[in-house]
Design a protein around this motif. Structure first.
Motif, PDB file in Angstrom:
ATOM      1  N   MET A  76      -4.016  31.048  71.028  1.00  0.00           N
ATOM      2  CA  MET A  76      -4.074  30.562  72.410  1.00  0.00           C
ATOM      3  C   MET A  76      -2.916  31.099  73.245  1.00  0.00           C
ATOM      4  N   ARG A  77      -1.713  31.069  72.684  1.00  0.00           N
ATOM      5  CA  ARG A  77      -0.546  31.561  73.428  1.00  0.00           C
ATOM      6  C   ARG A  77      -0.634  33.063  73.692  1.00  0.00           C
ATOM      7  N   LEU A  78      -1.093  33.812  72.697  1.00  0.00           N
ATOM      8  CA  LEU A  78      -1.213  35.257  72.900  1.00  0.00           C
ATOM      9  C   LEU A  78      -2.343  35.606  73.857  1.00  0.00           C
ATOM     10  N   GLU A  79      -3.399  34.823  73.861  1.00  0.00           N
ATOM     11  CA  GLU A  79      -4.465  35.018  74.857  1.00  0.00           C
ATOM     12  C   GLU A  79      -3.902  34.817  76.262  1.00  0.00           C
ATOM     13  N   ALA A  80      -3.118  33.757  76.446  1.00  0.00           N
ATOM     14  CA  ALA A  80      -2.492  33.505  77.746  1.00  0.00           C
ATOM     15  C   ALA A  80      -1.524  34.626  78.108  1.00  0.00           C
ATOM     16  N   LEU A  81      -0.788  35.129  77.118  1.00  0.00           N
ATOM     17  CA  LEU A  81       0.149  36.223  77.360  1.00  0.00           C
ATOM     18  C   LEU A  81      -0.591  37.484  77.791  1.00  0.00           C
ATOM     19  N   ARG A 129      -3.541  37.659  79.253  1.00  0.00           N
ATOM     20  CA  ARG A 129      -4.066  37.460  80.606  1.00  0.00           C
ATOM     21  C   ARG A 129      -2.955  37.577  81.652  1.00  0.00           C
ATOM     22  N   SER A 130      -1.773  37.066  81.335  1.00  0.00           N
ATOM     23  CA  SER A 130      -0.628  37.198  82.246  1.00  0.00           C
ATOM     24  C   SER A 130      -0.265  38.666  82.439  1.00  0.00           C
ATOM     25  N   PHE A 131      -0.260  39.412  81.341  1.00  0.00           N
ATOM     26  CA  PHE A 131       0.021  40.843  81.430  1.00  0.00           C
ATOM     27  C   PHE A 131      -0.993  41.533  82.333  1.00  0.00           C
ATOM     28  N   GLU A 132      -2.275  41.267  82.110  1.00  0.00           N
ATOM     29  CA  GLU A 132      -3.325  41.932  82.893  1.00  0.00           C
ATOM     30  C   GLU A 132      -3.193  41.637  84.381  1.00  0.00           C
ATOM     31  N   TYR A 133      -2.778  40.436  84.728  1.00  0.00           N
ATOM     32  CA  TYR A 133      -2.598  40.077  86.131  1.00  0.00           C
ATOM     33  C   TYR A 133      -1.329  40.712  86.694  1.00  0.00           C
ATOM     34  N   LEU A 134      -0.224  40.535  85.995  1.00  0.00           N
ATOM     35  CA  LEU A 134       1.066  40.960  86.540  1.00  0.00           C
ATOM     36  C   LEU A 134       1.274  42.471  86.548  1.00  0.00           C
ATOM     37  N   ARG A 135       0.551  43.194  85.717  1.00  0.00           N
ATOM     38  CA  ARG A 135       0.696  44.654  85.728  1.00  0.00           C
ATOM     39  C   ARG A 135       0.241  45.233  87.066  1.00  0.00           C
ATOM     40  N   ARG A 175      10.251  38.427  81.868  1.00  0.00           N
ATOM     41  CA  ARG A 175      11.146  37.277  82.024  1.00  0.00           C
ATOM     42  C   ARG A 175      10.436  35.940  81.849  1.00  0.00           C
ATOM     43  N   ASP A 176       9.278  35.788  82.491  1.00  0.00           N
ATOM     44  CA  ASP A 176       8.628  34.480  82.544  1.00  0.00           C
ATOM     45  C   ASP A 176       7.573  34.257  81.470  1.00  0.00           C
ATOM     46  N   TYR A 177       7.067  35.310  80.868  1.00  0.00           N
ATOM     47  CA  TYR A 177       5.952  35.161  79.927  1.00  0.00           C
ATOM     48  C   TYR A 177       6.237  35.734  78.541  1.00  0.00           C
ATOM     49  N   LEU A 178       6.510  37.021  78.460  1.00  0.00           N
ATOM     50  CA  LEU A 178       6.672  37.651  77.151  1.00  0.00           C
ATOM     51  C   LEU A 178       7.848  37.066  76.365  1.00  0.00           C
ATOM     52  N   ASP A 179       9.035  37.086  76.954  1.00  0.00           N
ATOM     53  CA  ASP A 179      10.212  36.641  76.216  1.00  0.00           C
ATOM     54  C   ASP A 179      10.116  35.179  75.778  1.00  0.00           C
ATOM     55  N   ARG A 239       9.743  34.176  71.794  1.00  0.00           N
ATOM     56  CA  ARG A 239      10.817  33.361  71.214  1.00  0.00           C
ATOM     57  C   ARG A 239      10.223  32.121  70.546  1.00  0.00           C
ATOM     58  N   GLU A 240       9.279  31.504  71.203  1.00  0.00           N
ATOM     59  CA  GLU A 240       8.643  30.300  70.662  1.00  0.00           C
ATOM     60  C   GLU A 240       7.837  30.622  69.412  1.00  0.00           C
ATOM     61  N   LEU A 241       7.060  31.675  69.443  1.00  0.00           N
ATOM     62  CA  LEU A 241       6.201  32.000  68.318  1.00  0.00           C
ATOM     63  C   LEU A 241       6.977  32.448  67.083  1.00  0.00           C
ATOM     64  N   THR A 242       8.044  33.203  67.269  1.00  0.00           N
ATOM     65  CA  THR A 242       8.724  33.810  66.128  1.00  0.00           C
ATOM     66  C   THR A 242       9.973  33.060  65.674  1.00  0.00           C
ATOM     67  N   SER A 243      10.285  31.949  66.320  1.00  0.00           N
ATOM     68  CA  SER A 243      11.478  31.192  65.935  1.00  0.00           C
ATOM     69  C   SER A 243      11.271  30.502  64.590  1.00  0.00           C
ATOM     70  N   GLU A 244      12.368  30.064  63.983  1.00  0.00           N
ATOM     71  CA  GLU A 244      12.260  29.416  62.679  1.00  0.00           C
ATOM     72  C   GLU A 244      11.476  28.112  62.742  1.00  0.00           C
ATOM     73  N   ASN A 245      11.355  27.507  63.910  1.00  0.00           N
ATOM     74  CA  ASN A 245      10.569  26.286  64.066  1.00  0.00           C
ATOM     75  C   ASN A 245       9.221  26.536  64.738  1.00  0.00           C
ATOM     76  N   GLY A 246       8.870  27.799  64.916  1.00  0.00           N
ATOM     77  CA  GLY A 246       7.596  28.143  65.539  1.00  0.00           C
ATOM     78  C   GLY A 246       6.437  28.002  64.562  1.00  0.00           C
ATOM     79  N   PRO A 247       5.265  28.422  64.961  1.00  0.00           N
ATOM     80  CA  PRO A 247       4.065  28.259  64.139  1.00  0.00           C
ATOM     81  C   PRO A 247       4.125  28.936  62.774  1.00  0.00           C
ATOM     82  N   PHE A 248       4.971  29.937  62.637  1.00  0.00           N
ATOM     83  CA  PHE A 248       5.071  30.649  61.355  1.00  0.00           C
ATOM     84  C   PHE A 248       6.202  30.088  60.488  1.00  0.00           C
ATOM     85  N   TRP A 249       6.592  28.854  60.721  1.00  0.00           N
ATOM     86  CA  TRP A 249       7.739  28.256  60.031  1.00  0.00           C
ATOM     87  C   TRP A 249       7.618  28.273  58.517  1.00  0.00           C
ATOM     88  N   ARG A 250       6.415  28.325  57.975  1.00  0.00           N
ATOM     89  CA  ARG A 250       6.259  28.334  56.519  1.00  0.00           C
ATOM     90  C   ARG A 250       6.552  29.694  55.891  1.00  0.00           C
TER      91      ARG A 250
END
Length: 122
Positions: A54-59, A61-67, A79-83, A87-98
């Protein structure tokens, strides 16, 4: 082609740079977004995690609009979307925490339990 709303009255059909989120992730995001694997986690089967998909789908779509948003559109995207998203997805407490630091342990976490709210509450 995808519909991009420019304002409330006009809908302009613009061809997207990437056909779908998977193409965006494989052809743009992963080849360019590289971080220290000892500090950031990533699962090659990212699409198995509903939150990540879901987050990558939103990312995407944001790219397609902002480009298409002129000289500063991509700076806003970073600044507002990718970073923040990555950060949220790849952090130690993100979805891949296992995943351990080398990515040897996989597992999509179970969904948290939920009870339905009272009828007509929302």
């Amino acid at each position: 082609m995808d519909a991009i709303e420019r304002d409330d009255d006009d809908i302009e059909f613009v061809e997207t740079a990437y056909a779908n989120v998977a193409e965006f992730v494989e052809q743009l995001l992963l080849p360019t977004y590289r971080r220290n694997p000892a500090k950031h986690r990533w699962d090659p089967r990212w699409w198995e995690y509903q939150e990540v998909a879901m987050r990558l789908e939103a990312l995407w779509r944001s790219f397609e609009y902002l480009r298409l948003e002129g000289p500063t559109g991509m700076a806003v995207f970073f600044r507002d979307y990718l970073d923040p998203t990555m950060r949220e997805l790849t952090s130690e407490n993100g979805p891949f925490w296992r995943l351990d630091k080398l990515g040897d342990e996989r597992g999509v976490p179970d969904a948290w339990p939920s009870e339905s709210p009272p009828r007509n509450m929302f």
